[in-house]
Design an enzyme around this catalytic site. Structure first.
Site, PDB file in Angstrom:
ATOM      1  N   ASP A  73      -2.708 -25.954 -22.921  1.00 52.08           N
ATOM      2  CA  ASP A  73      -1.312 -26.392 -22.872  1.00 52.08           C
ATOM      3  C   ASP A  73      -0.455 -25.761 -23.951  1.00 52.08           C
ATOM      4  O   ASP A  73       0.773 -25.841 -23.903  1.00 52.08           O
ATOM      5  CB  ASP A  73      -1.258 -27.913 -23.079  1.00 52.08           C
ATOM      6  CG  ASP A  73      -1.302 -28.672 -21.769  1.00 52.08           C
ATOM      7  OD1 ASP A  73      -0.889 -28.108 -20.748  1.00 52.08           O
ATOM      8  OD2 ASP A  73      -1.751 -29.825 -21.781  1.00 52.08           O
TER       9      ASP A  73
HETATM   10  C1  BGC Z   1      -1.537 -30.827 -27.453  1.00 53.36           C
HETATM   11  C2  BGC Z   1      -2.332 -30.475 -26.236  1.00 53.36           C
HETATM   12  C3  BGC Z   1      -1.876 -31.307 -25.094  1.00 53.36           C
HETATM   13  C4  BGC Z   1      -0.367 -31.205 -24.912  1.00 53.36           C
HETATM   14  C5  BGC Z   1       0.077 -32.168 -23.840  1.00 53.36           C
HETATM   15  C6  BGC Z   1      -0.070 -30.692 -27.173  1.00 53.36           C
HETATM   16  O1  BGC Z   1       0.669 -31.073 -28.286  1.00 53.36           O
HETATM   17  O2  BGC Z   1      -1.924 -30.004 -28.541  1.00 53.36           O
HETATM   18  O3  BGC Z   1      -3.718 -30.685 -26.476  1.00 53.36           O
HETATM   19  O4  BGC Z   1      -2.519 -30.901 -23.925  1.00 53.36           O
HETATM   20  O5  BGC Z   1       0.294 -31.496 -26.087  1.00 53.36           O
HETATM   21  O6  BGC Z   1       1.388 -32.070 -23.524  1.00 53.36           O
HETATM   22  C1  NOJ Z   2      -5.281 -31.831 -23.624  1.00 45.91           C
HETATM   23  C2  NOJ Z   2      -4.698 -31.926 -22.273  1.00 45.91           C
HETATM   24  O1  NOJ Z   2      -4.811 -33.240 -21.802  1.00 45.91           O
HETATM   25  C3  NOJ Z   2      -5.372 -30.976 -21.326  1.00 45.91           C
HETATM   26  O2  NOJ Z   2      -4.759 -31.032 -20.064  1.00 45.91           O
HETATM   27  C4  NOJ Z   2      -5.371 -29.584 -21.868  1.00 45.91           C
HETATM   28  O3  NOJ Z   2      -6.112 -28.779 -20.986  1.00 45.91           O
HETATM   29  C5  NOJ Z   2      -5.963 -29.549 -23.246  1.00 45.91           C
HETATM   30  N1  NOJ Z   2      -5.302 -30.485 -24.112  1.00 45.91           N
HETATM   31  C6  NOJ Z   2      -5.896 -28.159 -23.879  1.00 45.91           C
HETATM   32  O4  NOJ Z   2      -4.603 -27.841 -24.253  1.00 45.91           O
END
Ligand code: BGC
Ligand code: NOJ
Length: 806
Positions: A483
């Site tokens: 993400d």
């Molecule tokens: C986090 C990710 C997460 C995303 C969700 C980010 O701030 O680091 O792990 O998937 O937010 O929107």
């Molecule tokens: C957490 C999110 O829930 C997931 O969808 C994503 O793949 C991982 N972070 C990695 O960014």
């Protein structure tokens, strides 16, 4: 250092001090009514949706973090204490918290009064039972004042913690001898109320927080408790609570239990009122009566235990490694259920007011859950498919209550739709129920369910093929699995969401990860097509899979490992040519899973590079070297300090991909090392470093470049649970569901000499014994006779005896 121990026979983790590095929590409830409960009885309850139907209040960023929750006070002359330590913080003579499957028990004692508080949500009922048993262990008669309190949330948890100008004027309650009823907004548009009652006559009550706590009062010593008496306050606006006071006399050696109930009632319009202005309390009273007796509580607890025995009984193993066994048999499966229920909505790291159900998250959760309750997985797949958009893309998140996409998270995360294919394939492999493909499902939460699931899958696959970039690799969109790799974001505005802002439409940035995921997912889709008599269409899909794999081999290979992406300028990301972020973990694992580069040694080479560049004693890091400055063209990933989260922590979710890769390339020792470096049961002894619960996986472990190297964060709600379960059960133990039946292909390290297992699958039971003689062979007998097929036979109702020597 440990803060407790496993009790495997009881299927519990027993915490022996309230002062764990962080609150160590558990989950209560499985279908409608849920509770989060910490080792000091903190947490909150909600009905289905932690944001829209919050029942009790939670205080974010509080100190101590855990204030609130189930609050009990025992006033014994001048001393006041809480059986779970908080909220009083009075040092206890004895303290234990036993987190079990769907229940938590606190055992506290002070001055020869012992307390046992058992909290759980009975199966099939929308309430949380708290049974508090007090025992006089002294030789003198004792009189105790007991207070039980919950603080109501005004339903919508966001509004509750922001919109005070309105919501300090809306709180309403009703009170009778059985319970306190929270009915805010019931007079107008709500059809639900909550209640807090007990099974013995109440000596006094408060429903107004200010009256209960007193001026400048706080939860550690409310005025009413200090005084030994409630004020009988009736909330009108302000902060409604439910506080109840009882006097208990205990003869020497005597024991007495009080059953408290926090419940939720939803009524059709016509049945909302008993008479004008007075809510219909009948359903609440029914619940209170049902659990009024300790026998009923015991029976419900027993039922809960049997429910879990039934679920976990679908896979049970025994090896010489207890930590492996407890992970597979109890805690990993349990965590898979919790992630299935919660997706990424409510934990001590997910506030319950942020994200709802994640599209890709919930799809992946199914991989670890489908064997437990295939029917529930089936329904979930259909629910998720209905959040898909007609163009094949998907809403990134949706609310569990409404099952509608969250417009604030939007769509355009180009990996999302492929996960629907992956989880449907997993469901088919587990159940063989191809009928699901014919189920009619709407797009975009529509009312009309008119498109078969199979067509949803087709569009998911077509969505990717229709969005290829200059190298024939998939366009990344807002982000892919990672993400934080936001290649079209270019954000300079503080606070702007990296995922959803639209500052730059490159139409160029491509993801090697999505390419690998495509090869895996579309490959599965082609297999599905063959099996439903659409072989020709399957051939076309296979051809596209081949093309994609070739594009990866040609444009996605960096020499020693797979590239991660191309940015908006067409420059490689995750390449030896970059100054930082030269190697990323995701494509290395996922290419191996997809079978890309297995034939020409690329996959192996990439995994060797991972070992060399990314592996640490606390797990395998996401990238190396970490970014030390903000990169406009990369987005959120470079916003984190080095070693944190996506910027080079051990992002646990990805570790099983490497482990599976190691298993697929025949490297059992490294596969097992990948498992045991991150598996919480193996980290119990370093709890003071790891900090999160030693019984569940966490999302990230601070990487080697962080001063907090080894510190876990974001426990419980992470795709790590499902992927580690897939990894350990299907690849290390090798009990792997396939489209045509169960396959057995273990990849065991020398130290695991073998194992026995029971696996229930498609109506059969497999009694499995694997002997690891490390002789490079594969000798399998089925019911005593040699068996050479791939998939084991499966005649519903039969028990098979499988013996395998490898
Ligand atoms: C986090 C990710 C997460 C995303 C969700 C980010 O701030 O680091 O792990 O998937 O937010 O929107
Ligand atoms: C957490 C999110 O829930 C997931 O969808 C994503 O793949 C991982 N972070 C990695 O960014």
């Amino acid at each position: 250092m440990k803060y407790g121990y496993y009790d495997d026979d009881a299927r519990e983790y027993v915490i022996t001090t309230p002062k764990t590095p962080r609150p160590w929590i558990n989950y209560l409830g499985n279908e409608g009514f849920f509770g989060l409960i910490s080792n000091t009885a903190g947490g909150y309850c909600f009905y289905r949706d932690a944001r829209l139907r919050r029942i009790t209040r939670y205080r974010y960023n509080n100190v101590p973090m855990d204030t609130g929750g189930r609050m009990y006070y025992i006033k014994d002359k001048d001393s006041v204490w809480s059986p779970a330590f908080l909220p009083c913080k009075t040092p206890l003579d004895r303290y234990r918290c036993r987190h079990g499957l769907g229940y938590t028990v606190f055992e506290g004692a002070k001055d020869q009064i012992s307390a046992s508080l058992c909290c759980f949500v009975p199966i099939g009922y929308d309430c949380e039972v708290n049974r508090l048993t007090l025992r006089n262990e002294s030789s003198a008669a004792r009189t105790l004042e007991l207070f039980g309190v919950v603080e109501w949330c005004l339903w919508d948890a966001v509004d509750d913690s922001t919109n005070f100008q309105r919501n300090l004027n809306i709180g309403e309650v009703e009170i009778d001898e059985c319970a306190i009823y929270h009915k805010t907004e019931y007079r107008e548009r709500r059809d639900h109320y909550s209640f807090y009652g007990a099974n013995i006559t109440c000596g006094g009550f408060d429903t107004d927080r200010d009256a209960f706590l007193g001026s400048m009062g706080d939860w550690s010593m409310p005025l009413a408790v200090e005084r030994g008496e409630c004020a009988g306050s009736v909330a009108m606006g302000g902060h409604p609570i439910a506080a109840r006071h009882f006097e208990l006399r205990l003869a020497p050696g005597e024991e007495n239990s009080v059953v408290f109930l926090t419940g939720y009632v939803q009524l059709p319009d016509k049945k909302k009122w008993e008479r004008p202005g007075v809510i219909n309390k009948a359903p609440a009273k029914e619940l209170l009566t049902r659990f009024a007796g300790c026998a009923a509580v015991e029976a419900a607890l027993k039922e809960l235990g049997e429910y879990w025995t039934g679920l976990l009984g679908r896979l049970q193993i025994k090896s010489s490694e207890q930590r492996l066994d407890r992970t597979v048999n109890i805690w990993n499966q349990y965590q898979c259920m919790v992630t299935f229920n919660m997706s990424r909505s409510a934990s001590y790291f997910e506030s319950g007011i942020g994200r709802g159900m994640g599209f890709r998250d919930s799809c992946q959760d199914i991989l670890g859950f489908v064997h437990l309750a295939p029917q529930r997985a089936r329904q979930r797949i259909l629910d998720i498919a209905s959040v898909q958009l007609a163009d094949g893309g998907a809403w990134h998140q949706y609310q569990p209550l409404t099952k509608l996409g969250n417009s604030n998270a939007g769509s355009g995360f180009n990996d999302d739709p492929l996960w629907l294919v992956v989880c449907t394939a997993a469901y088919l492999k587990e159940t063989g129920d191809f009928k699901i493909l014919e189920e009619a499902v709407p797009f975009d939460g529509g009312v009309e369910a008119n498109t078969p699931l199979l067509e949803h899958l087709r569009r998911a696959v077509a969505y990717i093929c229709g969005r290829l970039g200059p190298h024939g690799l998939p366009l990344i969109g807002r982000a892919d699995w990672n993400d934080c790799l936001n290649l079209n974001c270019f954000s300079k505005e503080p606070g702007e969401s990296f995922q959803t802002c639209a500052n730059f439409e490159s139409g160029v940035a491509e993801s090697v990860f999505i390419a690998a995921l495509y090869v895996k997912a579309a490959g599965e889709y082609a297999e599905i097509l063959k099996r439903v008599g659409r072989g020709e269409q399957g051939e076309e899909v296979s051809a596209s899979v081949y093309r994609m794999a070739s594009a990866v081999l040609t444009h996605g290979w960096d020499g020693e490992w797979f590239l991660r992406a191309y940015d908006a300028y067409g420059k490689p990301v995750g390449s030896g040519m970059c100054d930082e972020g030269q190697i990323y973990i995701e494509p290395q694992g996922f290419c191996a899973i997809a079978g890309i580069g297995l034939h020409n040694g690329y996959a192996r080479k990439a995994l060797d590079s991972v070992k060399e560049r990314l592996t640490t004693k606390y797990g395998t890091c996401l990238l190396d070297p970490c970014y030390t400055s903000y990169r406009l063209e990369l987005g959120e990933i470079s916003s984190y300090p080095p070693g944190m989260k996506e910027n080079g922590s051990v992002f646990c979710h990805t570790n099983p991909w490497i482990g599976i890769g190691e298993a697929l390339t025949g490297n059992p020792e490294e596969a097992y090392a990948v498992f045991s470096r991150v598996c919480p049961a193996f980290l119990e002894d370093i709890s003071e470093i790891h900090e999160t619960e030693p019984y569940v996986y966490c999302q990230t472990i601070a990487g080697k470049e962080s001063p907090r190297f080894g510190q876990g964060k974001n426990s419980w709600l992470t795709g790590t649970a499902a992927w580690f379960f897939v990894f350990v059960s299907q690849y290390i133990l090798g009990i792997r569901p396939g489209f045509d039946g169960l396959e057995l292909t273990p990849c065991l390290p020398a130290e695991i000499k073998g194992y026995t297992a029971t696996r229930k699958y498609r109506g059969c039971i497999y009694d499995i014994a694997v002997r690891n003689e490390q002789n490079g062979g594969y000798k399998l007998t089925l019911d005593g006779k040699p068996f050479n097929g791939k998939a084991l036979p499966c005649e519903a109702g039969r028990t098979y005896k499988v013996v395998l020597t490898v």
